[in-house]
Design a protein around this motif. Structure first.
Motif, PDB file in Angstrom:
ATOM      1  N   CYS A  82      -4.717   2.672  -1.465  1.00 15.27           N
ATOM      2  CA  CYS A  82      -5.186   2.639  -0.081  1.00 15.27           C
ATOM      3  C   CYS A  82      -6.134   1.476   0.042  1.00 15.27           C
ATOM      4  O   CYS A  82      -6.928   1.216  -0.837  1.00 15.27           O
ATOM      5  N   LEU A  83      -6.031   0.750   1.137  1.00 14.86           N
ATOM      6  CA  LEU A  83      -6.900  -0.394   1.342  1.00 14.86           C
ATOM      7  C   LEU A  83      -7.906  -0.115   2.440  1.00 14.86           C
ATOM      8  O   LEU A  83      -8.685  -0.968   2.817  1.00 14.86           O
ATOM      9  N   CYS A 133       0.094   5.018   4.907  1.00 17.91           N
ATOM     10  CA  CYS A 133       1.163   4.022   4.894  1.00 17.91           C
ATOM     11  C   CYS A 133       2.477   4.680   4.503  1.00 17.91           C
ATOM     12  O   CYS A 133       3.539   4.320   4.997  1.00 17.91           O
ATOM     13  N   CYS A 147       0.852  -1.187   0.000  1.00 18.63           N
ATOM     14  CA  CYS A 147       0.000   0.000   0.000  1.00 18.63           C
ATOM     15  C   CYS A 147       0.884   1.232   0.000  1.00 18.63           C
ATOM     16  O   CYS A 147       1.757   1.376   0.847  1.00 18.63           O
ATOM     17  N   CYS A 206      -7.195   0.424   5.517  1.00 19.19           N
ATOM     18  CA  CYS A 206      -6.734  -0.073   6.813  1.00 19.19           C
ATOM     19  C   CYS A 206      -5.642   0.840   7.313  1.00 19.19           C
ATOM     20  O   CYS A 206      -4.674   0.389   7.945  1.00 19.19           O
ATOM     21  N   CYS A 207      -5.776   2.104   7.013  1.00 13.80           N
ATOM     22  CA  CYS A 207      -4.699   3.065   7.204  1.00 13.80           C
ATOM     23  C   CYS A 207      -4.204   3.100   8.641  1.00 13.80           C
ATOM     24  O   CYS A 207      -3.055   3.429   8.902  1.00 13.80           O
TER      25      CYS A 207
HETATM   26  S1  FES Z   1      -2.991   4.343   3.262  1.00 12.65           S
HETATM   27 FE1  FES Z   1      -2.459   2.248   3.320  1.00 12.65          FE
HETATM   28  S2  FES Z   1      -4.347   1.369   3.913  1.00 12.65           S
HETATM   29 FE2  FES Z   1      -4.880   3.455   3.680  1.00 12.65          FE
END
Ligand code: FES
Ligand code: FMN
Lengths: 603, 148
Positions: free
Chosen positions: B115-116, B79, B74, B118-119
């Motif tokens: 982005c998943l 992240c 990510c 799960c930030c």
């Molecule tokens: S920034 Fe990596 S999960 Fe949102």
């Protein structure tokens, strides 16, 4: 209500091991035949992601918050708390600011300043069961609207509430509905924007995973007010759990007669389908999103005509964000006055922010509009980890800006954030500390916009490229006098000459960092120094001979064989061989902390 | 091609579903095989160039076969500020490929995502569908040795 184990199982909970907790709880319950003693509820995210995987124990009217659990802890919780009512101290949340442990979820400082109108239900509702949602008044707003109100009444209520769009721009929702309602057409659409492209924001995911019925209910009410027969929820494909739960919820709503023909015996017919996105940020923009639903490449179109006149398949279309929709049933149930009583003069209600980055209590926070950034970061967020210094908070994603320490007392609403050079955006709030380089971050966001630009406008396509090239040079130590002014100049032009919000706002991260952190740019350009010790070309890794314990770990792990020395002696880094991967820095045992970064680099 | 035909049938051969159709084909084959796209083009009477323009515009599609294992790093903002760039660099170095590529012996593919959601527990790496939060540089070695 009988005691319950409420297990937080949103995507982040699952990533941290909620699955194993669920299994442990179910196995133990089955083995000891304790089905009558307590129930297990598998819910969406509880908000305090930092504490995942967590379990709330509902016992005697209390919600006891147990955090960072391992599967073997579940047995203890059942035996001690559920069966005997004793509280297990070591599982309780420990607050790093107050240095205290808390029993009830509501006592935890993270939750105290929040107003969880939308997220609060996540802990009470098992998304698989529509009856859970109905138990807390779910779908009564649809009933009320269909029985009591004409479409125009609904629009007036929403207008009076002062609700504004939560997807970014903050357009008044009631007014948008009115425009779409007035548009002349026998076919109309309502669309829910769940593309949530802003990296760092995940409130829409949490709402859809934990309580998609609230969103569905909002859409049904909107469709009735506007006169739409078909609704579409456009969800990004990166959210598999949200898509799954949404599918289940839609089926159930259908079975209960909240969707379909003659809803609740009225003459109103309405269907909702789900469309998955395919990983293009620009498709969050409304006109691009609609072309994507039509099965085409998602490029924005000039507005007007606005979608409310000519949207999906050329028909009037009302598009709102997930969080906007989720507010609707609440407003209908509790009244426009209740809603407009929360917030500031021009921004009403609550807003969900995802508080992430360099902050102690990461998670989703729902706060009344008008709260200050300082309250969110210090009181709810519990400050910065590791005793580091706060540097900036980034809001509004790639369209937003970095807000410095001096503006922390800013009350949050649409206007004040725009005035600070940032924007509300969808609610991402990324906290940065002294270890974040503002030039590097500006480069990061611009690079993002460059890659996500659909390529239609030359200003956006080429302007962002040119800016990235300049920022690349600066971070590589090749910055020149005049670069800053040049960046500002291109930035302003990209802003003026681009068609959609992506281009119009792409320069914001650069312009705000120049405005508030000019020193850092100057240090990069003039002194070839990165004050935050981030930019690779401007730093070197060295081993402090006073601190080195000669443990050999760094030398063994160095992928480039750049570290030499004798066991128990002192190690040194050969700067010519070093690729600055940083492994020695992270791997040096904390009892020594002998690897340091220095800037400017050693030649 | 029977698998492609099934996907098309599920979507009632609707042209407007093309993006969803491609997604389902990708689930089926792990990428978008050329033959499948040609087949779709013929069956739905959509020009092949249009299908390719869609398949290349949306980042979620892969036109090349992926390896046995998929590592997705990510690179979303949250992240990133927690060190995702160093993690990606190290994956690139260890596997000797750039994001979007697959190692020669088809063992690993490396990809990035924006982005998943799960930030809060970033930096995140997804390894064969499993989300690994608070990913550390030294976890890479563990993963590649098959001990994820
Ligand atoms: S920034 Fe990596 S999960 Fe949102
Ligand atoms: C580049 C770009 C990306 C956007 N991404 C999103 C998004 O991910 N989610 C969203 O709800 N709105 C997004 N928007 C805003 C939408 O265009 C639109 O304003 C919004 O969906 C309207 O809903 P609202 O009035 O309820 O906010 C984006 C806008 C732009 C310009």
């Amino acid at each position: 209500m009988k005691p319950a184990l409420i297990i937080s199982a949103g995507t982040c909970g699952l990533a941290r091991g909620a699955e194993a907790l669920i299994k442990a709880a179910k196995d133990y319950q089955r083995k000891r035949r304790l089905h009558r003693e307590f129930e297990i509820k598998i819910t969406g995210c509880h908000g305090l992601c930092e504490a995942e995987p967590n379990i709330l124990v509902h016992f005697n009217g209390k919600f006891i918050f147990y955090q960072k659990l391992k599967p073997e802890n579940v047995k203890d919780i059942i035996e001690k708390t559920i069966l005997k009512g004793t509280i297990i101290k070591e599982f309780l949340w420990f607050d790093s600011e107050t240095r205290k442990r808390y029993v009830d979820i509501d006592e935890i400082p993270f939750y105290q300043k929040q107003k969880r109108i939308l997220l609060g239900h996540n802990v009470l509702i098992e998304p698989k069961y529509i009856k859970d949602y109905m138990k807390f008044g779910g779908y009564s707003a649809v009933g009320k609207v269909l029985k009591k109100y004409r479409p125009l009444d609904v629009i007036n209520i929403i207008k009076k509430s002062g609700l504004r769009g939560r997807g970014g721009a903050g357009f008044p929702t009631g007014k948008k509905w009115e425009l779409c309602q007035k548009a002349k057409s026998s076919e109309k659409y309502v669309v829910c924007n769940a593309d949530e492209g802003d990296p760092g924001a995940y409130m829409d995911r949490s709402l859809l995973e934990g309580n998609s019925h609230s969103v569905i209910e909002g859409i049904i009410i909107g469709a009735y007010a506007i006169g739409a027969q078909e609704g579409i929820i456009y969800v990004r494909n990166e959210y598999p759990l949200a898509i799954r739960n949404l599918g289940i919820a839609l089926k159930q709503a259908h079975n209960k007669g909240f969707l379909g023909k003659n809803i609740l015996k009225s003459k109103f017919n309405f269907e909702i389908t789900v469309v998955r996105g395919a990983g293009a940020f620009v498709c969050g923009e409304e006109t691009a999103l609609l072309t994507s639903i039509e099965g085409r490449v998602g490029r924005p179109k000039p507005r007007p005509p606005y979608p409310t006149e000519s949207g999906l398949w050329g028909k009037p279309t009302n598009i709102n964000n997930v969080e906007t929709w989720a507010n609707i049933p609440q407003i209908i149930s509790k009244g426009a006055e209740w809603f407009s009583g929360i917030g500031t003069k021009r921004s009403k209600g609550t807003k969900i922010f995802s508080l992430v980055g360099k902050i102690n209590n990461t998670g989703l926070v729902e706060v009344p509009m008008g709260i200050t950034l300082r309250e969110i970061i210090d009181e709810i967020g519990g400050g910065i980890p590791g005793g580091k210094e706060f540097k900036a908070v980034q809001t509004g994603g790639p369209s937003g800006g970095c807000i410095p320490k001096s503006l922390l007392d800013l009350p949050i609403d649409y206007e004040s954030l725009t005035k600070a050079g940032s924007m509300m955006g969808s609610g991402g709030m990324i906290v940065m500390d002294e270890d974040t380089c503002m030039v590097d971050i500006a480069r990061y966001f611009l690079d993002f916009s460059l890659h996500e630009s659909c390529g239609k406008c030359p200003s956006c396509r080429l302007g962002t490229k040119q800016m990235v090239e300049i920022l690349d040079r600066i971070t590589e130590g090749e910055g020149k006098e005049g670069d800053i002014e040049f960046l500002e100049n291109i930035g302003k032009n990209v802003k003026l000459a681009s068609l959609c919000g992506l281009g119009q706002t792409a320069a914001n991260p650069v312009l705000t960092t120049i405005k508030y952190f000019r020193d850092e740019y100057l240090a990069h350009i003039k002194e070839k120094r990165c004050p935050a010790l981030v930019c690779k070309s401007l730093i070197s890794y060295v081993i402090d001979s006073e601190l080195c314990g000669g443990c050999t770990i760094c030398a063994k792990n160095c992928p480039s064989d750049a570290i030499t020395g004798e066991p128990k002696g002192i190690y040194t880094i050969d700067q010519k061989k070093c690729t600055k991967c940083g492994i020695c820095f992270t791997i040096c045992p904390s009892k020594f902390k002998a690897v340091k970064k220095v800037s400017p680099p050693i030649k | 091609m029977k698998r492609v035909e099934n996907v098309l049938r599920e979507h009632r051969y609707q042209r407007s579903h093309i993006i969803q159709i491609l997604q389902d084909i990708q689930v089926e084959f792990n990428y978008l095989p050329k033959e499948a796209l040609e087949y779709v083009s013929q069956r739905l009477k959509i020009p092949l160039s249009k299908i390719y323009s869609i398949a290349t515009f949306y980042a979620g599609f892969s036109l090349n076969p992926r390896g046995k294992h998929l590592c997705t790093v990510c690179m979303g903002t949250a992240c990133y500020v927690r060190g995702a760039a160093a993690i990606l660099n190290e994956f690139e170095r260890k596997l000797n490929i750039k994001p979007g590529a697959t190692t020669k012996e088809m063992n690993y593919s490396l990809e990035t995502v924006n982005c998943l959601g799960c930030c809060a527990i970033g930096p995140i790496v997804v390894y064969d569908g499993k989300y690994i939060g608070e990913f550390k540089l030294k976890d890479i070695g563990r993963i590649l040795k098959g001990r994820a």
